[in-house]
Design an enzyme around this catalytic site. Structure first.
Site, short mmCIF file in Angstrom:
data_model
loop_
_atom_site.label_atom_id
_atom_site.label_comp_id
_atom_site.label_asym_id
_atom_site.label_seq_id
_atom_site.Cartn_x
_atom_site.Cartn_y
_atom_site.Cartn_z
N ASN A 12 0.85 -1.19 0.00
CA ASN A 12 0.00 0.00 0.00
C ASN A 12 0.89 1.24 0.00
O ASN A 12 1.49 1.58 1.02
CB ASN A 12 -0.89 -0.03 1.25
N TRP A 13 0.95 1.91 -1.14
CA TRP A 13 1.84 3.08 -1.26
C TRP A 13 1.26 4.32 -0.59
O TRP A 13 1.95 5.33 -0.48
CB TRP A 13 2.09 3.41 -2.73
N LYS A 14 0.01 4.28 -0.23
CA LYS A 14 -0.67 5.46 0.34
C LYS A 14 -0.51 6.65 -0.62
O LYS A 14 -0.50 6.44 -1.82
CB LYS A 14 -0.14 5.77 1.73
N HIS A 104 -9.43 0.87 5.20
CA HIS A 104 -8.11 1.07 5.82
C HIS A 104 -8.27 2.01 7.01
O HIS A 104 -9.09 2.94 6.97
CB HIS A 104 -7.13 1.65 4.80
N GLU A 106 -6.70 4.45 8.00
CA GLU A 106 -6.56 5.87 7.69
C GLU A 106 -7.84 6.43 7.07
O GLU A 106 -8.16 7.61 7.24
CB GLU A 106 -5.33 6.10 6.78
N GLU A 174 -4.92 -5.34 10.84
CA GLU A 174 -3.91 -4.30 11.02
C GLU A 174 -4.18 -3.56 12.32
O GLU A 174 -5.02 -2.63 12.33
CB GLU A 174 -3.96 -3.31 9.86
N GLY A 180 2.60 2.24 10.70
CA GLY A 180 3.49 3.38 10.50
C GLY A 180 4.17 3.84 11.78
O GLY A 180 4.73 4.93 11.82
N SER A 220 3.82 -2.23 10.19
CA SER A 220 5.27 -2.16 10.31
C SER A 220 5.98 -3.47 9.91
O SER A 220 6.96 -3.87 10.55
CB SER A 220 5.67 -1.73 11.72
N GLY A 241 2.92 -1.12 4.29
CA GLY A 241 2.85 0.30 3.94
C GLY A 241 4.23 0.83 3.58
O GLY A 241 4.74 0.62 2.49
N GLY A 242 4.86 1.49 4.55
CA GLY A 242 6.15 2.16 4.34
C GLY A 242 7.19 1.34 3.58
O GLY A 242 7.82 1.84 2.64
C1 PEP Z 1 -0.60 0.03 6.06
O1 PEP Z 1 -0.66 1.16 5.62
O2 PEP Z 1 -1.53 -0.76 5.80
C2 PEP Z 1 0.55 -0.37 6.86
C3 PEP Z 1 0.56 -1.55 7.40
O3 PEP Z 1 1.57 0.56 7.00
P1 PEP Z 1 3.04 0.28 7.63
O4 PEP Z 1 3.55 -1.00 7.03
O5 PEP Z 1 3.83 1.46 7.23
O6 PEP Z 1 2.87 0.15 9.11
#
Ligand code: PEP
Length: 262
Positions: A12-14, A104, A106, A174, A180, A220, A241-242
């Site tokens: 997930n590039w956001k 999600h 967010e 999640e 994040g 993470s 994500g990141g």
């Molecule tokens: C996400 O955005 O779904 C996520 C898990 O982010 P991160 O890996 O950065 O915690």
């Protein structure tokens, strides 16, 4: 792990990378996976770029015959009409998008998406032949008040309720406190919640559907910790994500061979 549940590695590039940067990242990722002889049948790899990148990535996948999959980060609960700024599932389908993130944290947090909205978006994904990845998870406060599995179970059942017929779907557990933040749920915690989610799906919809449902962990995840999560037979992949913004790192995560770890 049952044979049907091919591990899914989702990035997930956001709101990162414009369409030119997106092309560069996908080219790098595809090379890195090719270099490592990645077997896409043993782990599906899917990227979730911003909407404005989708057409470019679709064209690249097509032209270079890449086995990478394409996902979108959200969709409208409506199909078309006067909904300024919204994106229809029909448009995503036309771009060869296979998966779409729904709910999600967010979106729940910054766009006030309720369980009702998420149920309607899940329905829209089913209507357009997209596979929703329904994201569920507890905040730190909910963790303290209700424990670790009550909220994800409640959110999962709410998203899946009231559909005439369920299409294919994926659940991503999640924990909000792990997204994040660098804080990671332990592999045991992820496996335990995934097991409880599967049991809840079994109770509500039958054991056959539960056995076929892929449940991912997200929060993470990095190349150094992915093994712990995927070692559990209950965890069928990861939502990243990141770390998905770095081709080498994401490729390192995708290359983890779940079947070798079981
Ligand atoms: C996400 O955005 O779904 C996520 C898990 O982010 P991160 O890996 O950065 O915690």
């Amino acid at each position: 792990m049952t044979n049907q549940r091919i591990p899914l590695i989702a990035g997930n590039w956001k709101m990162n990378l414009d369409h030119q940067q997106a092309i560069a990242l996908v080219q790098k990722l595809a090379w890195s996976l090719k270099d490592a002889n990645h077997d896409y049948k043993s782990a599906e790899v899917v990227v979730f770029p911003p909407f404005t990148d989708l057409r470019s990535i679709q064209t690249l996948i097509d032209a270079d015959k890449l086995e990478l999959g394409l996902g979108a980060q959200d969709l409208s609960k409506f199909d078309s009409g006067a909904y300024t700024g919204e994106i229809s599932g029909a448009f995503l389908k036309k771009l060869d998008v296979k998966y779409v993130l729904v709910g999600h944290s967010e979106r729940r947090q910054y766009h006030n998406e309720t369980d009702e909205v998420i149920q309607a978006k899940t329905a829209a994904a089913f209507r357009h032949g997209l596979v929703p990845i329904i994201c569920v998870g507890e905040t730190l406060e909910q963790l303290e008040n209700e424990g670790q599995s009550a909220v994800p179970i409640r959110q999962t059942l709410a998203a899946l309720a009231g559909h005439e017929k369920l299409g294919d779907f994926v659940i991503a557990y999640e924990p909000v406190w792990a997204i994040g933040t660098g804080k990671v749920a332990t592999a045991e915690e992820a496996a335990s919640v995934a097991g409880k989610l599967r049991a809840a799906i079994s109770e509500a919809f039958g054991s056959e559907l539960a056995a076929a449902t892929r449940i991912l962990y997200g929060g993470s995840v990095k190349a150094v910790n992915v093994a712990g999560f995927l070692r559990s037979p209950e965890v069928d992949g990861v939502l990243v994500g990141g770390a998905s913004l770095d081709a080498e790192e994401f490729s390192g995560i995708a290359r983890f061979q779940k079947h070798l770890a079981l």
